[in-house]
Design an enzyme around this catalytic site. Structure first.
Site, PDB file in Angstrom:
ATOM      1  CD  GLU A   1      -2.586  -1.360  -0.115  1.00  0.00           C
ATOM      2  OE1 GLU A   1      -2.474  -2.260  -0.690  1.00  0.00           O
ATOM      3  OE2 GLU A   1      -3.322  -0.282  -0.549  1.00  0.00           O
TER       4      GLU A   1
ATOM      5  NE  ARG B   1      14.559   8.282 -25.923  1.00  0.00           N
ATOM      6  CZ  ARG B   1      14.291   9.240 -26.590  1.00  0.00           C
ATOM      7  NH1 ARG B   1      13.956  10.563 -25.948  1.00  0.00           N
ATOM      8  NH2 ARG B   1      14.182   9.317 -27.848  1.00  0.00           N
TER       9      ARG B   1
END
Ligand code: ADE
Length: 257
Positions: free
Chosen positions: A116, A154
């Site tokens: 949770e 990237r």
């Protein structure tokens, strides 16, 4: 740049990140990924990392102490300060602009919650930023961490083969969606390549691409147009796209006034 992953499944994140552009960036020495499993720093025979939530309710909450010990071990392994990010649906949305800012940092630690969530006191004390990858709930932060690593890695100088391609991506620079792309064959049962792309006229091609970008953004993500700084020429291109689209389809896309 260095990524530290704090997760019950650190190898899972590192493995996803071991392919393609991110894997190559690692091989090129542009980044390194280090996994840290809180279970390795948990006490007792059962190496407990979670417990029931106070106040009742379903699920389990990750304990403060194993996470604190894991963070301490991570810091001891390398004294360079890390920007600590907790991945959760309650975080601010990860955007391309934020990914670009994060790409300039030397070290990022990604805390992946399971169950949770994580005891709020640990988050308050240790986390610099909480980020979400979208308005949906995953069963843990690992996939979100992999997404963040990919988006940030990237952007490292030298990660992409064609340095141009990051600049042309959707959301880069002007905040618009990317235009459509085509490759061989020119004619196919699925359709023809738009003639302008075969014309060799670079100005016209740029013009067409800009118009497609504007038009797609209008059709698919009109919310982005509110934020984009459009020039007079852009507005004309978009107006022409709209007129053509409405003439062909007859009604505006959902949500457009
Ligand atoms: N963990 C669970 N769901 C998530 C989401 N949407 N973004 C980031 N972390 C998450």
């Amino acid at each position: 740049m260095r990524f530290d992953i704090l997760s019950l499944f650190p190898d899972f994140v590192a493995q996803i990140a071991g392919h393609g552009v991110v894997g190559r960036a690692g091989e090129r020495g542009l980044l390194s990924i280090h996994g840290w499993n809180p279970r390795d720093w948990a006490e007792g025979n059962y190496r407990r990392v979670d417990d029931r939530p106070f106040g009742g309710g379903p699920g389990m909450v990750m304990l403060i102490e194993p996470l604190q010990a894991t963070l301490a071990a991570m810091r001891a392994a390398d004294p360079a300060p890390a920007h600590v990010i907790y991945l959760s649906p309650q975080g601010r949305p990860l955007t391309q602009a934020r990914a670009r800012e994060l790409a300039a940092l030397p070290r990022i630690a990604l805390l992946c919650g399971r169950y949770e969530g994580v005891d709020e006191r640990l988050l308050q004390a240790e986390v610099d930023e909480e980020l979400s990858i979208g308005d949906y709930v995953l069963s843990g932060g690992e996939l979100a961490a992999a997404v963040l690593i990919d988006a940030v890695a990237r952007l490292q100088d030298g990660a992409l083969n064609d340095a141009e391609s990051a600049v042309q991506d959707s959301f880069e620079g002007d905040g618009l969606l990317d235009c459509p792309h085509y490759t061989r064959p020119v004619e196919h049962a699925l359709g023809k390549v738009p003639a302008v792309l075969l014309s060799g006229n670079h100005a016209e091609i740029a013009h067409w691409r800009r118009q497609q970008s504007l038009g797609r953004t209008w059709l698919r993500r009109p919310d982005l147009l509110d934020e984009a700084a459009l020039s007079k020429a852009d507005r004309k291109l978009l107006e022409a796209f709209r007129a053509q689209w409405l003439a062909a389809v007859g009604e505006p896309p959902d949500g457009d006034a």
